[in-house]
Write an enzyme that holds these catalytic residues in place. Structure first.
Site, short mmCIF file in Angstrom:
data_model
loop_
_atom_site.label_atom_id
_atom_site.label_comp_id
_atom_site.label_asym_id
_atom_site.label_seq_id
_atom_site.Cartn_x
_atom_site.Cartn_y
_atom_site.Cartn_z
N ASP A 80 25.37 4.98 48.83
CA ASP A 80 25.02 6.32 48.39
C ASP A 80 23.77 6.70 49.20
O ASP A 80 23.19 5.87 49.90
CB ASP A 80 24.72 6.29 46.89
N ASP A 118 20.87 9.65 48.18
CA ASP A 118 19.69 9.98 47.38
C ASP A 118 19.43 8.92 46.32
O ASP A 118 20.30 8.62 45.50
CB ASP A 118 19.86 11.35 46.71
#
Length: 217
Positions: free
Chosen positions: A12, A14
């Site tokens: 991922d 953020d």
């Protein structure tokens, strides 16, 4: 020490590779104030999800065209306000240490925003990147992680995913991948999973059969 063996690693963005908390909270706080929404509830939902999904969740009566325009505006503000985005400790060096054909990024941000944040934080851009434009159904659905495995040419069960938020952890687990929690999320989606606070001390070794052996401190 925890050791995991895989064929590919998927991240991922953020909260996992970059820390954009200050930027994100400022933008969503302004949005909440403008639309008279509970900012705490909004932030809890928004983390790890596509911007449009959050807009639809909190402004369900807004016509789709207006919701799309609002989403585009929010994403433009985010892309222009990258200042203050930093890497999660050790992320840049760790990504750079991995075989480039074994790495993917699956993010709920759009492509422009992802490029902006990764560049600002100094984290290398992976060969395979799936942003919000590439995944019709966002997290917590597993679609992005399943597609990343397909593009990398591996079975989802041979993937290790690094994630930080509930929606992403649910998506990664549903894909069949092994999952590592980055940071301090401790909800049900993180139960029983290995955890790191950053990538300092995380190592990878290519085994004789081509598999990757990850060691977590």
């Amino acid at each position: 020490m925890t050791t995991l063996t895989c064929r590919a690693i998927v991240f991922d963005m953020d909260g996992t590779l970059v820390d954009s908390t200050a930027v994100v909270e400022r933008i969503w706080s302004d949005f909440a104030a403008e639309h008279d929404l509970d900012v705490v509830e909004l932030l809890a939902f928004a983390h790890g999800r596509q911007t449009h999904d959050t807009v639809r969740r909190f402004l369900p009566r807004l016509p789709e065209g207006e919701a799309r325009a609002l989403t585009d505006g929010l994403q433009a503000v985010e892309a222009g306000g990258r200042e203050g985005t930093v890497e999660i400790p050790g992320a840049g060096a760790f990504v750079a240490s991995l075989p480039t054909d074994r790495v993917a990024l699956v993010t709920s941000a759009n492509l422009d925003l992802a490029r902006s944040r990764m560049a600002e934080a100094g984290v290398p851009w992976p060969t395979v990147v799936l942003a919000s434009e590439h995944v019709a159904v966002g997290k917590p659905a597993p679609d992005g992680y399943l597609l990343a495995a397909e593009l990398l040419g591996v079975d989802p069960g041979e993937v290790v995913v690094f994630e930080d938020a509930a929606a992403g952890l649910e998506a990664a687990r549903a894909s069949g991948a092994s999952v590592v929690v980055v940071g301090d999320h401790d909800g049900p989606a993180a139960d029983g999973l290995p955890r790191v606070t950053g990538y300092d001390g995380v190592t990878v070794r290519v085994l004789d059969d081509g598999a990757l052996e990850l060691t977590l401190p």
